[in-house]
Write a protein that holds these residues in place. Structure first.
Motif, PDB file in Angstrom:
ATOM      1  N   THR A  62       0.794  -1.270   0.057  1.00  0.00           N
ATOM      2  CA  THR A  62       0.001   0.030  -0.169  1.00  0.00           C
ATOM      3  C   THR A  62       0.852   1.228   0.030  1.00  0.00           C
ATOM      4  N   LEU A  63       1.889   1.158   0.679  1.00  0.00           N
ATOM      5  CA  LEU A  63       2.841   2.392   0.901  1.00  0.00           C
ATOM      6  C   LEU A  63       3.480   2.569  -0.597  1.00  0.00           C
ATOM      7  N   LEU A  64       3.810   1.678  -1.234  1.00  0.00           N
ATOM      8  CA  LEU A  64       4.647   1.909  -2.396  1.00  0.00           C
ATOM      9  C   LEU A  64       3.628   2.371  -3.445  1.00  0.00           C
ATOM     10  N   GLY A  65       2.434   1.948  -3.428  1.00  0.00           N
ATOM     11  CA  GLY A  65       1.417   2.230  -4.167  1.00  0.00           C
ATOM     12  C   GLY A  65       0.741   3.711  -4.001  1.00  0.00           C
ATOM     13  N   ARG A  66       1.235   4.540  -3.111  1.00  0.00           N
ATOM     14  CA  ARG A  66       0.612   5.721  -2.742  1.00  0.00           C
ATOM     15  C   ARG A  66       1.452   6.787  -3.714  1.00  0.00           C
ATOM     16  N   ARG A  67       0.588   7.705  -4.414  1.00  0.00           N
ATOM     17  CA  ARG A  67       1.306   8.809  -4.925  1.00  0.00           C
ATOM     18  C   ARG A  67       1.953   9.909  -4.251  1.00  0.00           C
ATOM     19  N   LYS A  68       1.474  10.076  -3.044  1.00  0.00           N
ATOM     20  CA  LYS A  68       1.952  10.990  -2.262  1.00  0.00           C
ATOM     21  C   LYS A  68       2.492  10.571  -0.800  1.00  0.00           C
ATOM     22  N   ARG A  69       3.511  11.341  -0.526  1.00  0.00           N
ATOM     23  CA  ARG A  69       4.240  10.840   0.675  1.00  0.00           C
ATOM     24  C   ARG A  69       3.512  11.063   1.911  1.00  0.00           C
ATOM     25  N   ILE A  70       3.624  10.005   3.305  1.00  0.00           N
ATOM     26  CA  ILE A  70       2.827  10.095   4.435  1.00  0.00           C
ATOM     27  C   ILE A  70       3.593  11.527   5.025  1.00  0.00           C
ATOM     28  N   ILE A  71       2.701  12.268   5.478  1.00  0.00           N
ATOM     29  CA  ILE A  71       3.111  13.250   6.154  1.00  0.00           C
ATOM     30  C   ILE A  71       2.857  13.280   7.709  1.00  0.00           C
ATOM     31  N   ASN A  72       1.613  13.046   8.063  1.00  0.00           N
ATOM     32  CA  ASN A  72       1.330  13.024   9.398  1.00  0.00           C
ATOM     33  C   ASN A  72       0.687  11.568   9.810  1.00  0.00           C
ATOM     34  N   LEU A  73       1.489  10.888  10.501  1.00  0.00           N
ATOM     35  CA  LEU A  73       1.259   9.373  10.697  1.00  0.00           C
ATOM     36  C   LEU A  73       1.068   9.184  12.203  1.00  0.00           C
ATOM     37  N   LYS A  74      -0.176   8.654  12.423  1.00  0.00           N
ATOM     38  CA  LYS A  74      -0.510   8.247  13.949  1.00  0.00           C
ATOM     39  C   LYS A  74       0.119   6.805  14.416  1.00  0.00           C
ATOM     40  N   THR A  75       1.351   7.032  15.095  1.00  0.00           N
ATOM     41  CA  THR A  75       2.252   6.014  15.308  1.00  0.00           C
ATOM     42  C   THR A  75       1.426   5.050  16.159  1.00  0.00           C
ATOM     43  N   THR A  76       0.447   5.476  16.913  1.00  0.00           N
ATOM     44  CA  THR A  76      -0.347   4.842  17.883  1.00  0.00           C
ATOM     45  C   THR A  76      -1.098   3.643  17.148  1.00  0.00           C
ATOM     46  N   ASP A  77      -1.366   3.934  15.994  1.00  0.00           N
ATOM     47  CA  ASP A  77      -2.295   3.146  15.155  1.00  0.00           C
ATOM     48  C   ASP A  77      -1.222   1.703  14.836  1.00  0.00           C
ATOM     49  N   ASP A  78      -1.954   0.726  14.112  1.00  0.00           N
ATOM     50  CA  ASP A  78      -1.194  -0.484  13.991  1.00  0.00           C
ATOM     51  C   ASP A  78      -0.562  -0.544  12.483  1.00  0.00           C
ATOM     52  N   HIS A  79       0.775  -0.314  12.468  1.00  0.00           N
ATOM     53  CA  HIS A  79       1.773  -0.192  11.448  1.00  0.00           C
ATOM     54  C   HIS A  79       2.628  -1.379  11.305  1.00  0.00           C
ATOM     55  N   PRO A  80       2.346  -2.648  10.972  1.00  0.00           N
ATOM     56  CA  PRO A  80       3.153  -3.684  11.062  1.00  0.00           C
ATOM     57  C   PRO A  80       4.503  -3.612  10.039  1.00  0.00           C
ATOM     58  N   HIS A  81       4.369  -2.850   9.380  1.00  0.00           N
ATOM     59  CA  HIS A  81       5.590  -2.456   8.303  1.00  0.00           C
ATOM     60  C   HIS A  81       6.339  -1.155   9.009  1.00  0.00           C
ATOM     61  N   LEU A  82       5.499  -0.137   9.011  1.00  0.00           N
ATOM     62  CA  LEU A  82       6.320   1.062   9.413  1.00  0.00           C
ATOM     63  C   LEU A  82       6.861   1.142  10.735  1.00  0.00           C
TER      64      LEU A  82
END
Length: 352
Positions: free
Chosen positions: A188-208
């Protein structure tokens, strides 16, 4: 002639790291500032050492991965190795090579600060002091890349560290957490056209933002539950093959038992299965235990799932077998990540 001190140069970076990463109250007797660090290993324990590269273009992309994620993942890789052996972290050492422009430009300094913010947040969560390392300018001029090498020092009671070679025929096979999430999030990350700016690190992000299972590893060792263990960094199929070869056993995986991460569950059934078996970078623990042991449903708040059984090694039989829901069996071949292997035509070069 020595260059004068600059708050934006190497010495300024080192001084900032020294201020931000406290070592008081830890196993570090002497940290950043001298030619060597001095550690105090606990009495009756052995010292465990692991090292991992984090390379731009291989493990992350500057245009898609938030800097906090790069710092977090850099440390998480080593912590997961310690978790796999039931070890307690003592200290970390970071060698970091940056392009010459990184500290000379505001954007580069901001990236570096955010990288260390991500690394420090995970270090503080697990009480891991940064005891030293090295800094350098990476070669390549305008094409230079960010290169990081993390060294983790841990301890475990003498002769008790979990290893890959302790499993026996008849042992049950378990995994922690859920599988396939990291591969699904990366796609999903590599398929995005825009860079992630604000990321909620409290969410479940198994790769990030993977969660190294240190508390689970320590509990498995302390309670004597596991006969063998390793972390799932290169994919379940590849890492299980490592365990089978080290322990001299064969393995059978029950497809229906695999705990599929919700992100992988959004894929079609075949893609979800592929992500769970071969995706890699889940940093969950894969461990074995005697079938007679009553395994709890969770340890340290992390679910445990029995996914298969180990069998006696027979050269005429596949090393690993996948048991389908309809009862049919097929050979399960290692399909995860392997450095220096020749990619197939359908493989894409993505961060690992």
């Amino acid at each position: 002639m020595k260059k004068p001190f600059s708050p934006f140069g190497e010495l300024g970076l080192i001084e900032q790291i020294r201020r931000d990463f406290a070592t008081t109250g830890s196993a570090v007797k002497l940290g950043i500032g001298d030619d060597c660090a001095i550690l105090r290993p606990p009495s009756g324990c052995e010292v465990l050492v692991t090292t991992d590269f984090t390379l731009e273009g291989r493990h992350f992309r500057r245009d898609s991965h938030p800097p906090e994620s790069v710092g977090h993942r850099c440390l998480a890789r080593g912590l997961s190795d310690l978790a796999a052996m039931g070890a307690t972290p003592l200290a970390a050492f970071l060698s970091l090579a940056l392009p010459s422009t990184m500290l000379a430009e505001a954007a580069g300094r901001a990236w570096t600060t955010r990288f260390f913010n991500g690394l420090r947040a995970l270090a503080e969560l697990h009480a891991v002091p940064l005891a030293g390392g090295d800094t350098s300018e990476s070669p390549g001029g305008k094409q230079a890349l960010i290169l990081a090498d993390i060294v983790l020092i841990g301890s475990a009671p003498k002769g008790k560290a979990l290893r890959r070679s302790g499993a026996f025929p008849g042992d049950a096979l378990y995994v922690t957490g859920q599988l396939g999430g990291a591969a699904a999030e990366l796609a999903t990350l590599l398929g995005r056209r825009k860079r992630i700016i604000n990321l909620k690190t409290t969410d479940d992000h198994p790769h990030l933002f993977p969660e190294p299972r240190l508390d689970v590893g320590e509990a498995l060792l302390r309670r004597g539950l596991a006969t063998a263990c390793l972390d799932i960094s290169d994919g379940l199929s590849t890492d299980l093959a490592h365990l089978c070869r080290a322990s001299g056993v064969n393995a059978e995986i029950e497809q229906e038992a695999l705990p599929i991460h919700p992100l992988a569950g959004k894929l079609d059934a075949q893609a979800a299965l592929h992500a769970a078996l071969h995706g890699g970078e889940d940093y969950e623990l894969l461990f074995t235990a005697p079938s007679s042991v009553t395994m709890p449903s969770s340890l340290a708040g992390v679910p445990l799932t029995r996914i298969g059984t180990l069998k006696a090694r027979r050269t005429a039989q596949p090393l690993m077998t996948l048991l389908a829901p309809d009862g049919s069996r097929t050979e399960l071949k290692p399909g995860g990540w392997e450095h220096f292997s020749k990619p197939t035509k359908t493989e894409k070069k993505t961060p690992r």
